[in-house]
Motif scaffolding. Structure first.
Motif, PDB file in Angstrom:
ATOM      1  N   VAL A   1       3.434  46.405 -32.394  1.00  0.00           N
ATOM      2  CA  VAL A   1       3.210  47.844 -32.514  1.00  0.00           C
ATOM      3  C   VAL A   1       4.487  48.530 -32.973  1.00  0.00           C
ATOM      4  CG1 VAL A   1       2.605  49.969 -31.292  1.00  0.00           C
ATOM      5  CG2 VAL A   1       1.404  47.837 -30.749  1.00  0.00           C
ATOM      6  N   ASP A   2       4.377  49.336 -34.019  1.00  0.00           N
ATOM      7  CA  ASP A   2       5.527  50.066 -34.551  1.00  0.00           C
ATOM      8  C   ASP A   2       5.522  51.513 -34.077  1.00  0.00           C
ATOM      9  OD1 ASP A   2       7.809  50.246 -36.589  1.00  0.00           O
ATOM     10  OD2 ASP A   2       6.468  51.841 -37.273  1.00  0.00           O
ATOM     11  N   SER A   3       4.343  52.138 -34.073  1.00  0.00           N
ATOM     12  CA  SER A   3       4.236  53.518 -33.591  1.00  0.00           C
ATOM     13  C   SER A   3       2.818  53.775 -33.099  1.00  0.00           C
ATOM     14  CB  SER A   3       4.604  54.518 -34.696  1.00  0.00           C
ATOM     15  OG  SER A   3       3.668  54.449 -35.759  1.00  0.00           O
ATOM     16  N   SER A   4       2.673  54.784 -32.249  1.00  0.00           N
ATOM     17  CA  SER A   4       1.373  55.156 -31.694  1.00  0.00           C
ATOM     18  C   SER A   4       1.093  56.618 -31.978  1.00  0.00           C
ATOM     19  CB  SER A   4       1.346  54.904 -30.182  1.00  0.00           C
ATOM     20  OG  SER A   4       1.631  53.548 -29.887  1.00  0.00           O
ATOM     21  N   ASP A   5      -0.185  56.989 -31.960  1.00  0.00           N
ATOM     22  CA  ASP A   5      -0.530  58.385 -32.177  1.00  0.00           C
ATOM     23  C   ASP A   5      -0.511  59.153 -30.863  1.00  0.00           C
ATOM     24  OD1 ASP A   5      -2.857  57.712 -30.822  1.00  0.00           O
ATOM     25  OD2 ASP A   5      -4.099  57.613 -32.622  1.00  0.00           O
ATOM     26  N   TYR A   6      -0.923  60.398 -30.897  1.00  0.00           N
ATOM     27  CA  TYR A   6      -0.840  61.248 -29.709  1.00  0.00           C
ATOM     28  C   TYR A   6      -1.754  60.777 -28.588  1.00  0.00           C
ATOM     29  CZ  TYR A   6      -5.280  63.377 -31.122  1.00  0.00           C
ATOM     30  OH  TYR A   6      -6.594  63.581 -31.455  1.00  0.00           O
ATOM     31  N   LYS A   7      -2.768  59.966 -28.915  1.00  0.00           N
ATOM     32  CA  LYS A   7      -3.674  59.440 -27.903  1.00  0.00           C
ATOM     33  C   LYS A   7      -3.199  58.104 -27.333  1.00  0.00           C
ATOM     34  CE  LYS A   7      -7.153  59.434 -30.673  1.00  0.00           C
ATOM     35  NZ  LYS A   7      -8.531  59.238 -31.213  1.00  0.00           N
ATOM     36  N   GLY A   8      -2.115  57.589 -27.883  1.00  0.00           N
ATOM     37  CA  GLY A   8      -1.602  56.313 -27.422  1.00  0.00           C
ATOM     38  C   GLY A   8      -2.169  55.121 -28.162  1.00  0.00           C
ATOM     39  N   ASP A   9      -3.016  55.377 -29.178  1.00  0.00           N
ATOM     40  CA  ASP A   9      -3.568  54.287 -29.985  1.00  0.00           C
ATOM     41  C   ASP A   9      -2.557  53.850 -31.043  1.00  0.00           C
ATOM     42  OD1 ASP A   9      -6.003  54.396 -28.615  1.00  0.00           O
ATOM     43  OD2 ASP A   9      -6.792  55.941 -29.963  1.00  0.00           O
ATOM     44  N   ILE A  10      -2.680  52.610 -31.494  1.00  0.00           N
ATOM     45  CA  ILE A  10      -1.755  52.084 -32.502  1.00  0.00           C
ATOM     46  C   ILE A  10      -1.922  52.865 -33.802  1.00  0.00           C
ATOM     47  CG2 ILE A  10      -1.029  50.037 -33.789  1.00  0.00           C
ATOM     48  CD1 ILE A  10      -2.352  48.336 -31.614  1.00  0.00           C
ATOM     49  N   TYR A  11      -0.804  53.325 -34.362  1.00  0.00           N
ATOM     50  CA  TYR A  11      -0.821  54.060 -35.625  1.00  0.00           C
ATOM     51  C   TYR A  11      -0.288  53.199 -36.764  1.00  0.00           C
ATOM     52  CZ  TYR A  11      -0.037  57.800 -39.030  1.00  0.00           C
ATOM     53  OH  TYR A  11      -0.055  58.572 -40.164  1.00  0.00           O
ATOM     54  N   THR A  12       0.854  52.563 -36.529  1.00  0.00           N
ATOM     55  CA  THR A  12       1.400  51.592 -37.490  1.00  0.00           C
ATOM     56  C   THR A  12       1.844  50.362 -36.719  1.00  0.00           C
ATOM     57  OG1 THR A  12       3.651  52.502 -37.362  1.00  0.00           O
ATOM     58  CG2 THR A  12       2.200  53.374 -39.086  1.00  0.00           C
ATOM     59  N   PHE A  13       1.831  49.225 -37.399  1.00  0.00           N
ATOM     60  CA  PHE A  13       2.272  47.983 -36.763  1.00  0.00           C
ATOM     61  C   PHE A  13       2.941  47.105 -37.803  1.00  0.00           C
ATOM     62  CE2 PHE A  13      -1.975  47.114 -38.329  1.00  0.00           C
ATOM     63  CZ  PHE A  13      -1.898  45.823 -38.837  1.00  0.00           C
ATOM     64  N   LYS A  14       3.580  46.037 -37.350  1.00  0.00           N
ATOM     65  CA  LYS A  14       4.223  45.072 -38.223  1.00  0.00           C
ATOM     66  C   LYS A  14       3.772  43.670 -37.834  1.00  0.00           C
ATOM     67  CE  LYS A  14       8.455  47.709 -39.251  1.00  0.00           C
ATOM     68  NZ  LYS A  14       9.952  47.671 -39.237  1.00  0.00           N
ATOM     69  N   VAL A  15       4.064  42.722 -38.711  1.00  0.00           N
ATOM     70  CA  VAL A  15       3.771  41.318 -38.448  1.00  0.00           C
ATOM     71  C   VAL A  15       5.084  40.552 -38.508  1.00  0.00           C
ATOM     72  CG1 VAL A  15       2.510  39.278 -39.232  1.00  0.00           C
ATOM     73  CG2 VAL A  15       1.473  41.541 -39.462  1.00  0.00           C
ATOM     74  N   HIS A  16       5.368  39.780 -37.489  1.00  0.00           N
ATOM     75  CA  HIS A  16       6.597  38.991 -37.458  1.00  0.00           C
ATOM     76  C   HIS A  16       6.662  38.069 -38.679  1.00  0.00           C
ATOM     77  CE1 HIS A  16       9.611  36.061 -36.134  1.00  0.00           C
ATOM     78  NE2 HIS A  16       9.994  36.935 -35.229  1.00  0.00           N
ATOM     79  N   ASP A  17       7.879  37.842 -39.186  1.00  0.00           N
ATOM     80  CA  ASP A  17       8.053  37.022 -40.393  1.00  0.00           C
ATOM     81  C   ASP A  17       7.351  35.666 -40.284  1.00  0.00           C
ATOM     82  OD1 ASP A  17       9.584  39.094 -41.205  1.00  0.00           O
ATOM     83  OD2 ASP A  17      11.509  38.059 -41.118  1.00  0.00           O
ATOM     84  N   LEU A  18       7.505  34.998 -39.139  1.00  0.00           N
ATOM     85  CA  LEU A  18       6.914  33.673 -38.977  1.00  0.00           C
ATOM     86  C   LEU A  18       5.396  33.743 -38.849  1.00  0.00           C
ATOM     87  CD1 LEU A  18       9.462  31.807 -36.672  1.00  0.00           C
ATOM     88  CD2 LEU A  18       8.901  31.296 -39.051  1.00  0.00           C
ATOM     89  N   VAL A  19       4.904  34.806 -38.233  1.00  0.00           N
ATOM     90  CA  VAL A  19       3.449  34.981 -38.135  1.00  0.00           C
ATOM     91  C   VAL A  19       2.875  35.228 -39.524  1.00  0.00           C
ATOM     92  CG1 VAL A  19       1.595  36.426 -37.207  1.00  0.00           C
ATOM     93  CG2 VAL A  19       3.541  35.828 -35.765  1.00  0.00           C
TER      94      VAL A  19
END
Length: 264
Positions: free
Chosen positions: A188-206
């Motif tokens: 998880v990179d950031s969440s919105d005002y409701k606490g839901d995931i807004y942006t995310f990343k994927v680990h290099d190895l994943v």
């Protein structure tokens, strides 16, 4: 060099955290530094329990011996421990199942190879409906923020989302994303005002696991340099690639271009 004198203990709760993939660096760090690149036995076990038994009070006694075997085979690699722990949290607590996971983790002399080997278990045991959703994450550039709305729309457009009790497909897709998060396959990179995931990343190895598996299963064709012909349904192009790469009669249904100019 002894760095102890440079970081006096002033009782203010400060800590020094050093991350490294180099075993020699980790082995030579002073006792006051926590080498998170490779965890010691106690820290590995603690990290595993945090992720595998989030809703329980520690490891069940009947699973402890096998669980410690799994942790030992992760060789102190935090990402491997976290992902395997996340997988087992969503898995049956039958001893035979955990023994099978332990036996599936093979040894390797290379750090990345060992970690990829462990991570491959998370894909192997993914529910069938999550596998294409997971593999498509590899199409996004390394270290890029992925907007949840973008990936949800892509999954729906590609037909990866199953109809379920007349629910809106986007809502079902959100459940898929949460499941991947619970398995520690996205960050998880950031969440919105409701606490839901807004942006995310994927680990290099994943991400590397996504691309390797996608190629092996002919799920996605990846082109980084000119040349080659594809007849795959899904194509990822990185950089400048010749028009001839894709044949005119290719059954391409999804074309993703990262940093390239392509005229269809």
């Amino acid at each position: 060099m002894n760095v102890k004198s440079l970081f006096p203990d002033t009782n203010n709760g400060s800590r020094v955290v050093v991350t490294t993939r180099n075993a020699n660096v980790s082995n030579h760090l002073c006792d006051y530094c926590v080498a998170m690149g490779f965890l010691d036995e106690d820290n590995s076990w603690h990290l595993f329990c945090q992720n595998a038994f989030a809703k329980q009070q520690g490891c069940p006694p009947e699973l402890e011996e096998t669980a410690k075997k799994i942790v030992a085979r992760c060789k102190g690699l935090p990402l491997a421990i976290i992902v395997v722990g996340g997988h087992l949290r969503k898995s049956p607590t039958a001893l035979a199942y955990w023994e099978n996971v332990a036996q599936s983790i093979l040894y390797s002399t290379q750090i990345d190879e060992q970690c990829l080997n462990v991570l491959s278990l998370s894909y192997r045991y993914l529910p069938a409906h999550l596998k294409p959703c997971f593999l498509l994450l590899g199409a996004f550039p390394e270290d890029e923020k992925i907007y949840v709305q973008d990936i949800l729309e892509l999954w729906v457009a590609k037909g990866f989302i199953e109809h379920f009790d007349n629910r809106i497909l986007e809502d079902v897709a959100v459940g898929y994303l949460r499941d991947l998060h619970m398995r520690n396959l996205i960050l998880v990179d950031s969440s919105d005002y409701k606490g839901d995931i807004y942006t995310f990343k994927v680990h290099d190895l994943v991400r590397e696991l996504c691309l390797l598996t996608a190629k092996k299963e002919e799920f996605l064709s990846v082109f980084d340099t000119p040349g080659g012909i594809t007849r795959e349904r899904r194509v990822l192009i990185n950089g400048e690639v010749n028009h001839e790469t894709i044949t005119s009669d290719a059954p391409v249904r999804c074309l993703i271009c990262n940093g390239c100019s392509y005229a269809s």
